[in-house]
Motif scaffolding. Structure first.
Motif, PDB file in Angstrom:
ATOM      1  N   LEU A  58      23.678 -38.031 100.561  1.00 52.41           N
ATOM      2  CA  LEU A  58      23.650 -36.611 101.274  1.00 52.41           C
ATOM      3  C   LEU A  58      22.593 -36.523 102.477  1.00 52.41           C
ATOM      4  O   LEU A  58      22.594 -35.829 102.970  1.00 52.41           O
ATOM      5  N   GLU A  59      21.597 -37.789 102.553  1.00 53.86           N
ATOM      6  CA  GLU A  59      20.811 -37.829 103.640  1.00 53.86           C
ATOM      7  C   GLU A  59      21.484 -37.507 105.109  1.00 53.86           C
ATOM      8  O   GLU A  59      22.549 -37.952 105.304  1.00 53.86           O
ATOM      9  N   GLY A  60      20.821 -36.831 105.541  1.00 55.27           N
ATOM     10  CA  GLY A  60      21.322 -36.312 106.972  1.00 55.27           C
ATOM     11  C   GLY A  60      22.318 -35.188 107.199  1.00 55.27           C
ATOM     12  O   GLY A  60      22.733 -34.694 108.157  1.00 55.27           O
ATOM     13  N   LEU A  61      22.522 -34.674 105.865  1.00 53.29           N
ATOM     14  CA  LEU A  61      23.387 -33.348 105.873  1.00 53.29           C
ATOM     15  C   LEU A  61      22.618 -32.311 106.243  1.00 53.29           C
ATOM     16  O   LEU A  61      21.274 -32.047 105.820  1.00 53.29           O
ATOM     17  N   THR A  62      23.228 -31.436 107.132  1.00 47.39           N
ATOM     18  CA  THR A  62      22.391 -30.317 107.424  1.00 47.39           C
ATOM     19  C   THR A  62      23.039 -29.156 106.549  1.00 47.39           C
ATOM     20  O   THR A  62      24.265 -28.600 106.689  1.00 47.39           O
ATOM     21  N   ALA A  63      22.382 -28.767 105.523  1.00 51.04           N
ATOM     22  CA  ALA A  63      22.598 -27.713 104.463  1.00 51.04           C
ATOM     23  C   ALA A  63      21.802 -26.241 104.657  1.00 51.04           C
ATOM     24  O   ALA A  63      20.571 -26.335 105.098  1.00 51.04           O
ATOM     25  N   THR A  64      22.409 -25.351 104.245  1.00 51.23           N
ATOM     26  CA  THR A  64      21.733 -23.999 104.352  1.00 51.23           C
ATOM     27  C   THR A  64      20.896 -23.695 103.207  1.00 51.23           C
ATOM     28  O   THR A  64      20.025 -23.028 103.474  1.00 51.23           O
ATOM     29  N   ALA A  65      21.403 -24.222 101.897  1.00 55.96           N
ATOM     30  CA  ALA A  65      21.027 -23.671 100.737  1.00 55.96           C
ATOM     31  C   ALA A  65      21.443 -24.900  99.758  1.00 55.96           C
ATOM     32  O   ALA A  65      22.401 -25.356  99.548  1.00 55.96           O
ATOM     33  N   LEU A  66      20.364 -24.808  98.849  1.00 56.83           N
ATOM     34  CA  LEU A  66      20.537 -25.870  97.517  1.00 56.83           C
ATOM     35  C   LEU A  66      20.354 -24.957  96.338  1.00 56.83           C
ATOM     36  O   LEU A  66      19.234 -24.364  96.157  1.00 56.83           O
ATOM     37  N   ILE A  67      21.380 -24.868  95.694  1.00 60.36           N
ATOM     38  CA  ILE A  67      21.287 -23.889  94.199  1.00 60.36           C
ATOM     39  C   ILE A  67      21.389 -24.852  92.966  1.00 60.36           C
ATOM     40  O   ILE A  67      22.214 -25.692  93.171  1.00 60.36           O
ATOM     41  N   SER A  68      20.942 -24.261  92.183  1.00 63.06           N
ATOM     42  CA  SER A  68      20.998 -25.135  90.876  1.00 63.06           C
ATOM     43  C   SER A  68      21.087 -24.124  89.681  1.00 63.06           C
ATOM     44  O   SER A  68      20.498 -23.121  89.550  1.00 63.06           O
ATOM     45  N   GLU A 159      25.224 -18.450 115.314  1.00 65.78           N
ATOM     46  CA  GLU A 159      26.334 -18.629 116.187  1.00 65.78           C
ATOM     47  C   GLU A 159      25.939 -19.960 117.189  1.00 65.78           C
ATOM     48  O   GLU A 159      24.872 -19.876 117.549  1.00 65.78           O
ATOM     49  N   PRO A 160      27.070 -20.726 117.525  1.00 68.07           N
ATOM     50  CA  PRO A 160      26.638 -21.726 118.706  1.00 68.07           C
ATOM     51  C   PRO A 160      26.311 -20.801 119.965  1.00 68.07           C
ATOM     52  O   PRO A 160      26.692 -19.888 120.234  1.00 68.07           O
ATOM     53  N   ASP A 161      25.494 -21.591 120.911  1.00 66.69           N
ATOM     54  CA  ASP A 161      24.971 -21.079 121.952  1.00 66.69           C
ATOM     55  C   ASP A 161      26.078 -21.111 123.183  1.00 66.69           C
ATOM     56  O   ASP A 161      25.780 -20.261 124.083  1.00 66.69           O
ATOM     57  N   ASP A 162      27.152 -21.983 123.014  1.00 63.25           N
ATOM     58  CA  ASP A 162      27.995 -22.173 123.755  1.00 63.25           C
ATOM     59  C   ASP A 162      29.583 -21.588 123.348  1.00 63.25           C
ATOM     60  O   ASP A 162      29.357 -21.263 122.144  1.00 63.25           O
ATOM     61  N   ASP A 163      30.657 -22.141 124.103  1.00 60.01           N
ATOM     62  CA  ASP A 163      31.808 -21.596 123.361  1.00 60.01           C
ATOM     63  C   ASP A 163      32.381 -23.027 122.543  1.00 60.01           C
ATOM     64  O   ASP A 163      33.614 -22.810 121.985  1.00 60.01           O
ATOM     65  N   THR A 164      31.608 -23.790 122.196  1.00 56.34           N
ATOM     66  CA  THR A 164      31.728 -24.857 121.079  1.00 56.34           C
ATOM     67  C   THR A 164      32.379 -24.012 119.874  1.00 56.34           C
ATOM     68  O   THR A 164      31.465 -23.355 118.937  1.00 56.34           O
ATOM     69  N   PRO A 165      33.215 -24.504 118.920  1.00 56.55           N
ATOM     70  CA  PRO A 165      33.630 -24.078 117.699  1.00 56.55           C
ATOM     71  C   PRO A 165      32.625 -24.127 116.804  1.00 56.55           C
ATOM     72  O   PRO A 165      31.929 -25.135 116.840  1.00 56.55           O
ATOM     73  N   ARG A 166      32.213 -23.166 116.110  1.00 58.53           N
ATOM     74  CA  ARG A 166      31.294 -23.429 114.884  1.00 58.53           C
ATOM     75  C   ARG A 166      31.663 -24.220 113.938  1.00 58.53           C
ATOM     76  O   ARG A 166      32.803 -24.060 113.346  1.00 58.53           O
ATOM     77  N   VAL A 167      30.930 -25.268 113.516  1.00 59.92           N
ATOM     78  CA  VAL A 167      31.261 -25.984 112.217  1.00 59.92           C
ATOM     79  C   VAL A 167      30.465 -25.237 111.109  1.00 59.92           C
ATOM     80  O   VAL A 167      29.618 -24.767 111.006  1.00 59.92           O
ATOM     81  N   PRO A 168      31.525 -25.260 110.190  1.00 60.28           N
ATOM     82  CA  PRO A 168      31.349 -24.455 108.857  1.00 60.28           C
ATOM     83  C   PRO A 168      29.950 -24.812 108.206  1.00 60.28           C
ATOM     84  O   PRO A 168      29.626 -25.884 108.176  1.00 60.28           O
ATOM     85  N   PRO A 169      29.024 -23.703 108.159  1.00 62.21           N
ATOM     86  CA  PRO A 169      27.927 -23.907 107.408  1.00 62.21           C
ATOM     87  C   PRO A 169      28.193 -24.704 105.931  1.00 62.21           C
ATOM     88  O   PRO A 169      29.252 -24.407 105.319  1.00 62.21           O
ATOM     89  N   VAL A 170      27.139 -25.435 105.654  1.00 70.17           N
ATOM     90  CA  VAL A 170      27.213 -26.206 103.981  1.00 70.17           C
ATOM     91  C   VAL A 170      26.182 -25.541 103.226  1.00 70.17           C
ATOM     92  O   VAL A 170      24.920 -25.689 103.394  1.00 70.17           O
ATOM     93  N   TYR A 171      26.628 -25.766 102.052  1.00 71.87           N
ATOM     94  CA  TYR A 171      25.589 -25.297 100.969  1.00 71.87           C
ATOM     95  C   TYR A 171      25.904 -26.188  99.663  1.00 71.87           C
ATOM     96  O   TYR A 171      27.077 -26.770  99.627  1.00 71.87           O
TER      97      TYR A 171
END
Length: 256
Positions: A58-68, A159-171
């Motif tokens: 999972l290293e390098g993954l940009t995640a918003t939250a880690l729940i257990s 939200e992205p700074d430009d018109d680039t489609p937003r990649v879904p956030p990950v948790y």
């Protein structure tokens, strides 16, 4: 009235969210016994190695939250991941293991003698463990938790700074075999009576993306092992589901 998709965990807000479901690593009782909510069940050497490998994957993954789940084996697995992801671990009681009542701690070789065993195997939506919880109740609380976290994570995503489609956030959620199977069944629109067709091995990753209209399955039960290592043994191919999730690849290796 909610659409069929909305009833199976889609978002109540625009956008999309990806959930990575992680099962805890091996313990000394994973496979031989039904640990359930027994306190003090920790990862063993195999489980700690699995958790370290999971963190590497999972290293390098940009995640918003880690729940257990609050149980030790999940917290220890999540802690290994937390260091790599740079996230604190948040505990959510709704992701705790099913309460197996008087079945807790018993050997999985003796439980098939119980009349309830066939209900758990063939009609799990009707199974309530003596002195414990029903599988339907466990499923409902876990799915509710996923829906809550989906909306929370989606609403907090920048939200992205430009018109680039937003990649879904990950948790990421670290939980237990039957709980993860119930969440996946809900995402698939699968009746709980069919959830025993799913397999979730220790330290496996299951990836689901929830959108406004429906969930999508990105991958199920990824252990990072070669495909051949995950194929069932002759005993596993008899058709009985491992209550609680079983020992997975490690158990098959140890039995070889």
């Amino acid at each position: 009235m909610a659409t069929p998709e909305a009833q199976h965990g889609s978002l109540s807000a625009p956008g999309a969210v990806t959930l990575l479901l992680v099962r805890h690593g091996m313990t000394d009782v994973t496979g031989p016994k039904l640990a359930g909510r027994t306190p003090g069940v920790h990862l063993n050497d195999t489980g700690r190695a699995q958790a370290a490998d999971l963190a590497r994957r999972l290293e390098g993954l940009t995640a918003t939250a880690l729940i257990s789940s609050p149980l030790e084996r999940c917290r220890e697995t999540a802690d290994a991941v937390a260091e790599r992801l740079g996230l604190p671990v948040t505990t959510d009681e709704r992701f705790i293991e099913c309460d197996y009542g008087s079945w807790t701690g018993r050997s999985l070789t003796e439980l098939p003698e119980e009349p309830l065993w066939r209900v758990v195997q063939d009609h799990p939506s009707a199974a309530r463990f003596p002195g414990g919880e029903s599988l339907a109740t466990a499923s409902a609380r876990a799915v509710e938790a996923v829906r809550d976290w989906n909306v929370r994570v989606e609403q907090q995503a920048p939200e992205p700074d430009d018109d680039t489609p937003r990649v879904p956030p990950v948790y990421v959620v670290c939980s237990h075999g039957d709980i993860i199977k119930a969440i996946v069944a809900d995402a698939l629109g699968m009746h709980l009576d069919l959830f025993q067709r799913l397999r979730v091995d220790p330290c496996s990753v299951t990836s689901l993306t929830y959108t406004r209209s429906r969930p999508f399955i990105n991958g199920i039960n990824d252990t990072g092992e070669a495909l051949a290592a995950g194929l069932p043994t002759a005993g596993e191919a008899k058709g009985e589901a491992a209550v609680g999730g079983g020992a997975g690849v490690s158990g098959r290796t140890e039995q070889a």
